[in-house]
Design a protein around this motif. Structure first.
Motif, short mmCIF file in Angstrom:
data_model
loop_
_atom_site.label_atom_id
_atom_site.label_comp_id
_atom_site.label_asym_id
_atom_site.label_seq_id
_atom_site.Cartn_x
_atom_site.Cartn_y
_atom_site.Cartn_z
N LEU A 115 23.18 9.36 -50.20
CA LEU A 115 23.65 8.76 -49.13
C LEU A 115 24.80 7.82 -49.34
CD1 LEU A 115 20.28 8.34 -46.98
CD2 LEU A 115 22.13 10.08 -46.96
N ASP A 116 24.97 7.38 -50.68
CA ASP A 116 26.12 6.48 -50.92
C ASP A 116 27.44 7.16 -50.94
OD1 ASP A 116 24.42 4.21 -51.19
OD2 ASP A 116 24.08 4.43 -53.19
N LYS A 117 27.36 8.54 -50.78
CA LYS A 117 28.73 9.31 -50.85
C LYS A 117 29.38 8.90 -49.46
CE LYS A 117 27.28 11.68 -54.62
NZ LYS A 117 27.14 10.97 -55.86
N PRO A 118 30.40 8.84 -49.76
CA PRO A 118 31.29 8.26 -48.36
C PRO A 118 31.44 9.45 -47.38
CG PRO A 118 32.50 7.13 -50.31
CD PRO A 118 31.37 8.12 -50.87
N GLY A 122 27.57 8.62 -41.72
CA GLY A 122 27.32 8.88 -40.31
C GLY A 122 26.48 10.03 -40.02
N ILE A 123 26.16 11.03 -40.81
CA ILE A 123 25.29 12.09 -40.55
C ILE A 123 24.02 11.64 -40.56
CG2 ILE A 123 24.61 14.17 -41.65
CD1 ILE A 123 27.06 14.63 -43.10
N LEU A 147 10.84 4.61 -49.52
CA LEU A 147 12.02 5.12 -49.69
C LEU A 147 12.98 3.99 -49.50
CD1 LEU A 147 11.37 8.63 -48.37
CD2 LEU A 147 11.62 8.05 -50.80
N ASP A 148 12.79 2.95 -48.89
CA ASP A 148 13.47 1.86 -48.51
C ASP A 148 14.53 2.44 -47.53
OD1 ASP A 148 14.65 -0.74 -48.48
OD2 ASP A 148 15.96 -0.26 -50.28
N LEU A 149 13.87 2.96 -46.46
CA LEU A 149 14.73 3.59 -45.52
C LEU A 149 15.42 2.58 -44.46
CD1 LEU A 149 12.61 6.43 -44.23
CD2 LEU A 149 14.34 6.59 -46.00
N LYS A 150 15.03 1.31 -44.45
CA LYS A 150 15.41 0.19 -43.78
C LYS A 150 16.71 -0.37 -44.03
CE LYS A 150 11.19 -1.03 -41.43
NZ LYS A 150 10.03 -2.01 -41.38
N SER A 151 16.99 -0.23 -45.32
CA SER A 151 18.23 -0.49 -46.02
C SER A 151 19.49 0.61 -45.82
CB SER A 151 18.17 -0.46 -47.57
OG SER A 151 18.05 0.51 -48.20
N ILE A 152 19.26 1.72 -45.33
CA ILE A 152 20.15 2.77 -44.86
C ILE A 152 20.80 2.48 -43.57
CG2 ILE A 152 20.46 5.15 -44.55
CD1 ILE A 152 18.17 5.94 -46.06
N ARG A 155 24.11 5.07 -40.19
CA ARG A 155 23.78 6.51 -39.67
C ARG A 155 22.58 6.09 -39.03
NH1 ARG A 155 24.11 9.91 -43.90
NH2 ARG A 155 25.20 8.58 -45.15
N GLU A 156 21.91 7.21 -38.11
CA GLU A 156 20.70 7.20 -37.47
C GLU A 156 19.51 7.70 -38.55
OE1 GLU A 156 18.25 9.72 -33.94
OE2 GLU A 156 20.52 9.59 -34.20
N VAL A 157 18.38 7.01 -38.71
CA VAL A 157 17.50 7.27 -39.57
C VAL A 157 16.20 7.47 -38.75
CG1 VAL A 157 16.16 6.88 -41.66
CG2 VAL A 157 18.58 6.31 -41.57
#
Length: 183
Positions: A115-118, A122-123, A147-152, A155-157
């Motif tokens: 997910l760090d790939k620019p 937004g996906i 998975l530390d999803l709150k730090s993402i 994008r919508e998670v």
């Protein structure tokens, strides 16, 4: 006679308002990606799934939306392919085995690396904790934390607990995916 009209109506909907969307399903080996895709596509769940070598693709029809689902191998040698198959898709589905606590740190690292790939910014991301039918599973909150999803950001998670085997929560998964087709 009403059945014929419904069939004609559905056919016209597909013909003029059909939407096709690309979805990439990724996750570590043995998370249940192939089993989930088989069940979503209307097939039977089997315990003896063969590990995916490279990738496979299936189309899943839901109303007038066709989901073109790419199922990518989760073994370390295939993880470098993930980025290529995630570019330009409508949604990324990341599947973890919610009963395999030991695999979660690696899953977290692989997910965040991707997910760090620019180019993937937004996906929308849908995280699925599969194998919710197993007693020793993690809850959705525990998966979000592990998975530390709150730090993402950017994008919508969303995160759901599912069972491909018991077909638990699969309607919610399809609804979430179909909603992304209309954005």
């Amino acid at each position: 006679m009403a059945g014929i009209f419904k069939k004609v109506y559905d056919w016209l909907l597909r013909l003029f308002w059909a939407t096709e969307m690309d979805v990439t399903m990724i996750g570590l080996q043995n998370a249940g990606k192939t089993s989930l895709l088989r069940v979503l596509a209307g097939g039977e769940f089997t315990l003896d799934s063969i590990p995916t070598v490279g990738y496979n693709m299936k189309r899943v029809q839901k109303g007038h939306v066709t989901l073109k689902c790419w199922d990518l191998g989760g073994q370390p040698r295939f993880r470098t392919m993930w980025e290529r198959y995630c570019r330009g898709v409508n949604a990324i589905v990341f599947i973890v085995d919610s009963a395999d606590r030991d695999a979660l740190p690696v899953a977290k690292d692989e997910l965040h690396l991707l997910l760090d790939k620019p180019i993937l910014e937004g996906i929308p991301l849908l995280v699925l904790g599969n194998k919710s039918d197993i007693e020793a599973k993690l809850s959705v909150d525990e998966i979000i934390e592990a998975l530390d999803l709150k730090s993402i950001s950017h994008r919508e998670v969303s995160c759901y607990g599912i069972s491909a085997k018991e077909e638990t929560n699969l309607d919610a998964v399809l609804q979430w995916l179909v909603a992304k087709a209309h954005k």
